[in-house]
Each structure stands twice: as structure tokens, then as C-alpha cells.
Design an enzyme around this catalytic site. Structure first.
Site, mmCIF file in Angstrom:
data_model
loop_
_atom_site.group_PDB
_atom_site.id
_atom_site.type_symbol
_atom_site.label_atom_id
_atom_site.label_comp_id
_atom_site.label_asym_id
_atom_site.label_seq_id
_atom_site.Cartn_x
_atom_site.Cartn_y
_atom_site.Cartn_z
ATOM 1 N N ASN A 23 0.808 -1.228 0.000
ATOM 2 C CA ASN A 23 0.000 0.000 0.000
ATOM 3 C C ASN A 23 0.843 1.280 0.000
ATOM 4 O O ASN A 23 0.501 2.257 -0.655
ATOM 5 C CB ASN A 23 -1.000 -0.004 1.154
ATOM 6 C CG ASN A 23 -0.356 -0.222 2.509
ATOM 7 O OD1 ASN A 23 0.780 -0.697 2.615
ATOM 8 N ND2 ASN A 23 -1.082 0.115 3.561
ATOM 9 N N GLY A 36 2.346 -5.967 7.601
ATOM 10 C CA GLY A 36 1.409 -6.790 6.845
ATOM 11 C C GLY A 36 0.285 -7.295 7.723
ATOM 12 O O GLY A 36 -0.095 -6.652 8.706
ATOM 13 N N SER A 37 -0.225 -8.465 7.386
ATOM 14 C CA SER A 37 -1.417 -8.993 8.041
ATOM 15 C C SER A 37 -1.106 -9.570 9.416
ATOM 16 O O SER A 37 0.026 -9.977 9.707
ATOM 17 C CB SER A 37 -2.057 -10.074 7.173
ATOM 18 O OG SER A 37 -1.250 -11.244 7.173
ATOM 19 N N GLY A 71 1.991 -11.973 10.550
ATOM 20 C CA GLY A 71 2.787 -11.465 11.656
ATOM 21 C C GLY A 71 2.894 -12.467 12.790
ATOM 22 O O GLY A 71 3.975 -12.640 13.391
ATOM 23 N N GLU A 130 4.376 -4.516 12.427
ATOM 24 C CA GLU A 130 3.347 -3.504 12.218
ATOM 25 C C GLU A 130 2.218 -4.176 11.450
ATOM 26 O O GLU A 130 2.331 -4.426 10.248
ATOM 27 C CB GLU A 130 3.922 -2.314 11.435
ATOM 28 C CG GLU A 130 5.049 -1.573 12.139
ATOM 29 C CD GLU A 130 4.587 -0.815 13.368
ATOM 30 O OE1 GLU A 130 3.363 -0.673 13.575
ATOM 31 O OE2 GLU A 130 5.460 -0.364 14.132
ATOM 32 N N CYS A 154 -3.468 0.970 6.838
ATOM 33 C CA CYS A 154 -3.664 0.289 8.113
ATOM 34 C C CYS A 154 -4.194 1.233 9.184
ATOM 35 O O CYS A 154 -4.909 0.813 10.088
ATOM 36 C CB CYS A 154 -2.370 -0.378 8.575
ATOM 37 S SG CYS A 154 -0.991 0.767 8.818
#
Length: 470
Positions: free
Chosen positions: A149, A224-225, A229, A244, A278
Site C-alpha cells: 500500500n 502486513g497482516s 505477523g 506492524e 492500516c
């Protein structure tokens, strides 16, 4: 575009197309790396540690400033490539370039501020006559795994502080949008010794997994997701890890809020980068006394957004990263409507485009707001007063950032203290970040902090040196 490993361009027999989400055209191809390529990158990064750590802080700082100037001179070219591979409007890409330049400057400055401190050992039992001080030392090899993103800025948030404190880096760029990151790595490589910066493209299930588990890697920085993570956290062993992860960020609008300012906050927060942020506004929690007026004004402003070719400077809403991603948003909104929510504007998909959508009568038990919806959707949840607003805001597994709009600073501070998030802004939406602030959330939004100074702390180890002066 080939990978960069040990200062050389490395390819593979297997290739992956990078697709423009706006028109489906192939922009370029990148190699699909396998385990042996990841091994090579780790070896080259370790081989380069000594050459980087022998540099003075002054020299590292100057070289980073040189890269700042190179990125400035290529700003428009980078922005165009970013728009082609991500689908965000060109004006948003230019903003990402400006932020990237600023982030890199901050790292160049921070390279000269890797401080230790004196420690008063005589404050402890038997410590009289001792003098001690600490040093902050590089960890060694940092692996940066970055998302699609904000591929350039979020990559720089990882690798610039890593290099500033003399770590070598391996970058695994996003599969969907690797080109801007790989091009930036080439600029860094022009300034630093071979192997200080390496790029490895490929699938997380193979190269990503190997990089995470390797004993010759010292730090993982991942954005990421939550699912990925958590897997990284389980597999990383004794490495330092910064994660993050997702956000399901609330924006609370109390009855005494400046409604026009709050509406502007939603426009800037829910629809930025087609909602693929996010820290974007994901849940709009509005006091019922003003909800009708708020919704009406939000619809008016939302319908002013222009959806179109991302390279057109008039476009304010670009595509999602892929048609698949747009279909997921479409399905999530449809499920909410079936459960009683009402679309006030938007709600249609065309390929990878999804219209800016305002949806009312959303309840806290709908998937639309239980999970992170990564698209241009503004869901309105009506509440009765500040108590319920705080309760709804905290009813999530995430805790990244939040915004509260109110003229009552007693309620403002109450929300700031009681909302479970890494950052709470008063009279500003959650989608706000300066690149020097500590950034990172609570709960399943991750562990550790980014923001250059804070990232340096995460990417160094502390050694104490004590002298017996008795």
C-alpha cells in the site's frame, strides 16, 4: 527488473508479472527467487557487515543525504512507477515520494545521534568507585518485509534506520508492487558497499519463511497482516522482531464536535489510497444526536471524489491493488447490507475500482467492522454518548490509531486515556502520521515501534562497559 544481491543483478528462470491494476497491463517482470537465492542474500549481507561498520557515522550520514538528493531528482519518475504498480492517484504517489524523502532525511540525521549514556553504578550496592557507560551497537543483518500500500515509504521506514545504525539489509518487497522498492535499492547501492542492500523477490511461503527462520539474520521488521505477523513471531526464534500489523481504527464523533471538520477527517481518512491504509478510518462512531446531519454532509463530500485513471492529476480515488481485492470489499459490504446496513452512496465495483462508499446503520457485530476492511468504505455506527463510544471503539482485536472529534476537552482526554490504541488524536482522524513520531499499536496491531529514532532503538543492542577506578 532483477534482484540486487551483493552488488550484482540476479535473476531466476521463474518470473512473475507485475500488473497495472488500472488496465491489467504488464508493467515489468521480476524473478521468483528460491531458497538458494535467499541463502546468497544472507551470505552477502553478512559479508558486508564489516565494511559498513567500519564507516564513521559522519560518512554514513553523508551517504544517506546523497541518496536523498538522488531520490529528489527522480521524484516524478518514482511517483509514476508507484502509480502504475499500485493504482493510487498520481498526486498521492507524489505525496508518498515527499514523505519518503523526508523519512530518509530523518535517518541521515539520526545516523549522527546513536548515543549511549553514562550509568551511575554508585547508585547501587558496592558500586562506589566504578564508572560505566553504554554503547548502542548494530544488530547485524535486518530483514525488511514490506507491504504494497505504501511500498516505498514503508520500506524506507525499515531500511533507512537500519543502515543509519550500521546494519546491512535484505528487502523482500511486496509481490504485487516490487518495482519502486527495487529501483530505490539501486540508489542505495550506488552509495554503499556491495551487500549492504539486497533485494529478494518471491513468495513468502518459500523465501520469506527462510529469511525469517535463518540463524544468520538478526532482526525482522514486517508490515502486513496479523496472520502472517503471528507466524513470523512464532518462527523467528531469538531474533528481535518489529511487527506492524492491521488496524481497525475508530473515529469517534461526539455530539459537540465540529461536524464539518469531522467529515473532512473521514474523507481524508477512509478514502485515502482507496482505503488501503492500516491506520485509515475504518469505523466512524457517531453520537446519535448528530448522526443524521453528519451522514448527510459526508455523502455530499464523498460524491465529490473523482474516480478514474490514476495517472490523471484530477483523479482522487484510484484502484485497489487488484480486482480480487475489490471483490472482497464488495462481498463484505453486501453482507453488511443483508444484515441491515444501508448504503447511502457508492457501493459499486468495476474491475479493481470500488466506489467511495458511505454505509449507515452499521452495528458492531457486522464483519464489515469486526475485521479490517481494506477498501474505500466509511461505515457509520450510531451510539448514545461518550461511554458507549469508548466501549465500541475498544471492541476490536486491533489497537493501532484512533481519532476523537469533540469540543469538550474533558471528554477528549477521557477518550485519549481509555481508548486502547498506540496513538489517539484529538480533533484529527487516525490517518495521520509524521515520519518522526513513534508509530505502532497495541493488541493484535503489532509489537515494537517505527519512526526513525524509535526504529533505531529497535535495531540496535546495548552494551555496558564498566571501569573499576578503586
Amino acid at each position: 527488473m532483477d534482484m540486487l544481491i551483493g552488488g550484482k543483478h540476479v535473476s531466476s528462470e521463474d518470473k512473475e508479472d507485475v500488473i497495472n491494476p488500472y488496465n491489467g497491463e504488464v508493467i515489468d517482470t521480476v524473478p521468483i527467487a528460491h531458497r538458494q537465492t535467499a541463502e546468497l542474500a544472507i551470505q552477502e549481507a553478512n559479508n558486508a557487515k564489516e565494511s559498513l561498520q567500519e564507516m564513521s557515522a559522519f560518512k554514513v550520514s553523508n551517504k544517506l543525504f546523497n541518496v536523498v538528493e538522488k531520490l529528489k531528482s527522480s521524484r516524478e519518475d518514482f511517483a509514476k512507477l508507484l502509480t502504475l504498480e499500485v493504482g493510487k492517484p498520481i498526486n498521492e504517489s507524489l505525496v508518498e515520494l515527499d514523505r519518503s524523502i523526508e523519512t530518509l532525511k530523518l535517518a541521515a540525521e539520526e545516523a549522527k545521534r546513536i548515543y549511549g549514556e553514562s550509568v551511575p553504578l554508585d547508585a547501587g550496592l558496592n558500586g562506589k568507585g566504578f564508572f560505566a557507560f553504554t554503547q548502542r551497537l548494530p544488530l547485524g543483518v535486518v530483514v525488511a518485509i514490506t507491504p504494497f500500500n505504501y511500498p516505498l515509504n514503508l520500506t524506507i521506514h525499515k531500511i533507512a534506520p537500519a543502515i543509519a545504525c550500521k546494519n546491512t539489509v535484505i528487502i523482500k518487497p511486496p509481490t504485487e508492487a516490487p518495482l519502486t522498492v527495487m529501483k530505490f535499492a539501486e540508489l542505495l547501492n550506488e552509495e554503499f558497499p556491495d551487500g549492504v542492500v539486497n533485494t529478494v523477490t518471491g513468495y513468502g511461503s518459500e523465501v520469506g519463511d527462510y529469511l525469517v527462520t535463518s540463524a544468520d539474520v538478526n532482526k525482522i521488521s514486517f508490515t502486513g497482516s496479523v496472520t502472517t505477523g503471528m507466524m513470523i513471531s512464532q518462527k523467528a526464534g531469538m531474533k528481535k522482531v518489529t511487527l506492524e500489523l492491521g488496524g481497525n481504527d475508530p473515529m469517534v464523533v461526539l455530539k459537540d464536535a465540529d461536524i464539518d471538520k469531522a467529515v473532512k477527517g473521514v474523507i481524508n481518512g477512509a478514502f485515502l489510497n482507496a482505503g488501503q491504509v492500516c491506520m485509515g478510518v475504518k469505523r466512524i462512531i457517531v453520537d446519535g444526536e448528530i448522526a443524521d446531519e453528519f451522514a448527510q454532509k459526508l455523502v455530499v463530500e464523498t460524491e465529490k471524489l473523482v474516480m478514474g485513471n490514476p495517472l490523471d492529476s484530477k483523479t482522487t480515488l484510484g484502484t485497489l491493488i487488484s480486482e480480487k481485492a475489490a471483490k472482497q470489499v464488495e462481498e463484505t459490504v453486501s453482507n453488511a447490507v443483508e444484515s441491515g446496513a444501508k448504503i447511502l452512496t457508492g457501493g459499486a465495483r468495476n474491475g479493481a475500482f470500488y466506489e467511495a462508499t458511505v454505509i449507515d446503520n452499521v452495528t458492531a457485530d457486522m464483519d464489515l467492522v469486526i475485521n479490517e476492511t481494506f477498501g474505500p468504505v466509511a461505515p457509520i455506527i450510531r451510539v448514545n454518548g461518550v461511554d458507549e463510544a469508548i466501549k465500541v471503539a475498544n471492541d476490536t482485536e486491533y489497537g493501532l490509531q484512533a481519532g476523537v472529534f469533540t469540543a469538550d476537552y474533558a471528554n477528549a482526554m477521557r477518550c485519549a486515556n481509555e481508548i486502547e490504541a498506540g496513538t489517539v488524536f484529538i480533533n484529527k482522524q487516525s490517518t495521520f502520521r509524521t515520519d518522526n513520531m513513534p508509530f505502532g499499536g497495541f493488541k493484535n496491531s503489532g509489537v515494537g515501534k517505527e519512526g526513525i529514532k524509535y526504529a533505531v532503538e529497535e535495531m540496535t543492542k546495548t552494551k555496558l562497559i564498566g571501569l573499576n577506578l578503586r
